[in-house]
Design an enzyme around this catalytic site. Structure first.
Site: not given
Length: 366
Positions: A190-192
């Site tokens: 998961h890449c913010p």
């Protein structure tokens, strides 16, 4: 007691201007059923825009920062550095920078707005059928340890874990993202910074984004140094060059602190692509050689070129969640409004009719 037979009530006798002759006295009015799209009842922690065409993670506060840094740095470069470099060197510098900038922005938006490969949750009947096949010992408040299934992939045993949230056994390389609350196929991470999960359907866009961003950052960094170097010639000195173009210093600082992490990230994902691995698998050591020869990566083709083609150039799988689809009519709730939501003349007429009907009923029972 008088016997009163039911008969049609003349609206004029009730002192209203309403000419309805219906024998039904509704307490409220039902709006026409509006077909609801599936994104409106999507169970995951996502936000939808443009009628479900665009989806983002609920916590996407860093994405505007990513877009802002790219636009600010590139804007300063095209405004203050390019005119000087075009005059001193070549006109192709803003052309190359413009192509890289457009490619970075397009791949970023594709990564952020594309369904990463979310798997739909099991329907109640499917979940009940799976639960019946599993021995559910213990009380209702006790959650048993993760249940698994074993399958063979390339003559190697791979365990499938049961997802308690989605009520299904996760397919190979699938993991449940705690930020988005979805099971994502070929989950990478998961890449913010892009405001979305990176999975099977948007990994190629993510890889193209970080690689092109590496080229853009390096290109701007080199051009800014060239600008300051050329500006300091002729006896002016580096201090005078900085005073003549203070925006170049801002670009230099942003690029200096960004280029190392971006280049490192690009190199790491290049290794993953060449090995046909995911970040999740690499961090967990799922196919680490330390576990023995039998725990090698079952998904690799033992060829860097083939692995790159499969990961980056394979056919795009379709989205499985059908977020723009419509719910079946039986699942669409009927919305009943109160008198406060009715038009004023209808609410008034209905109120008068109900009051007169009550008086008529009282006279019948007198």
């Amino acid at each position: 007691m008088k016997n009163c037979e039911y008969q049609q009530i003349d609206p004029r006798a009730l002192g209203t201007s309403n000419t309805r002759t219906s024998t039904t006295l509704p307490c409220g009015r039902k709006h026409p059923q509006r077909q609801r799209r599936k994104w409106e009842v999507f169970p995951g922690q996502n936000r939808f825009y443009c009628d479900g065409r665009v989806m983002l993670a609920r916590q996407c506060g860093v994405l505007p920062l990513t877009i802002g840094l790219i636009f600010i740095t590139s804007g300063l470069f095209f405004t203050f550095d390019c005119p000087f470099l075009v005059e001193k060197l070549t006109v192709f510098i803003p052309v190359i920078g413009g192509v890289l900038f457009v490619f970075v922005v397009v791949t970023l938006l594709q990564t952020s707005f594309t369904d990463p490969g979310i798997l739909p949750r099991a329907l109640p009947d499917e979940a009940a059928d799976i639960e019946r096949q599993i021995d559910n010992s213990g009380s209702s408040t006790y959650r048993p340890p993760p249940r698994t299934k074993e399958i063979l992939i390339n003559d190697q045993v791979v365990k499938l874990k049961y997802c308690f949230t989605c009520k299904m056994f996760r397919p190979p390389r699938t993991s449940h993202c705690s930020m988005c609350d979805n099971c994502v196929e070929r989950f990478d991470h998961h890449c913010p910074w892009v405001g979305n999960c990176v999975g099977k359907r948007n990994y190629r866009f993510f890889y193209a984004f970080i690689v092109s961003l590496s080229f853009l950052t390096s290109f701007i960094f080199g051009c800014v140094i060239t600008h300051l170097t050329l500006g300091s010639q002729g006896g002016k000195g580096i201090i005078q060059a900085i005073q003549d173009s203070p925006a170049s210093v801002v670009e230099l600082v942003i690029c200096f602190f960004s280029i190392w992490s971006i280049l490192g990230l690009s190199g790491f994902h290049t290794y993953l692509v060449a090995s046909n691995l995911t970040t999740n698998e690499d961090i967990k050591g799922s196919w680490s050689s330390k576990r023995g020869e039998e725990s090698g990566n079952p998904y690799t083709y033992n060829s860097i070129f083939t692995n790159c083609c499969v990961v980056l150039c394979g056919p795009m799988p379709p989205s499985l969640i059908d977020r723009r689809g419509f719910l079946p009519p039986e699942e669409t709730p009927q919305i009943v409004t109160s008198d406060a939501d009715l038009p004023p003349f209808m609410a008034k007429n209905d109120a008068n009719m109900e009051e007169n009907c009550q008086e008529f009923a009282n006279s019948c029972t007198a």
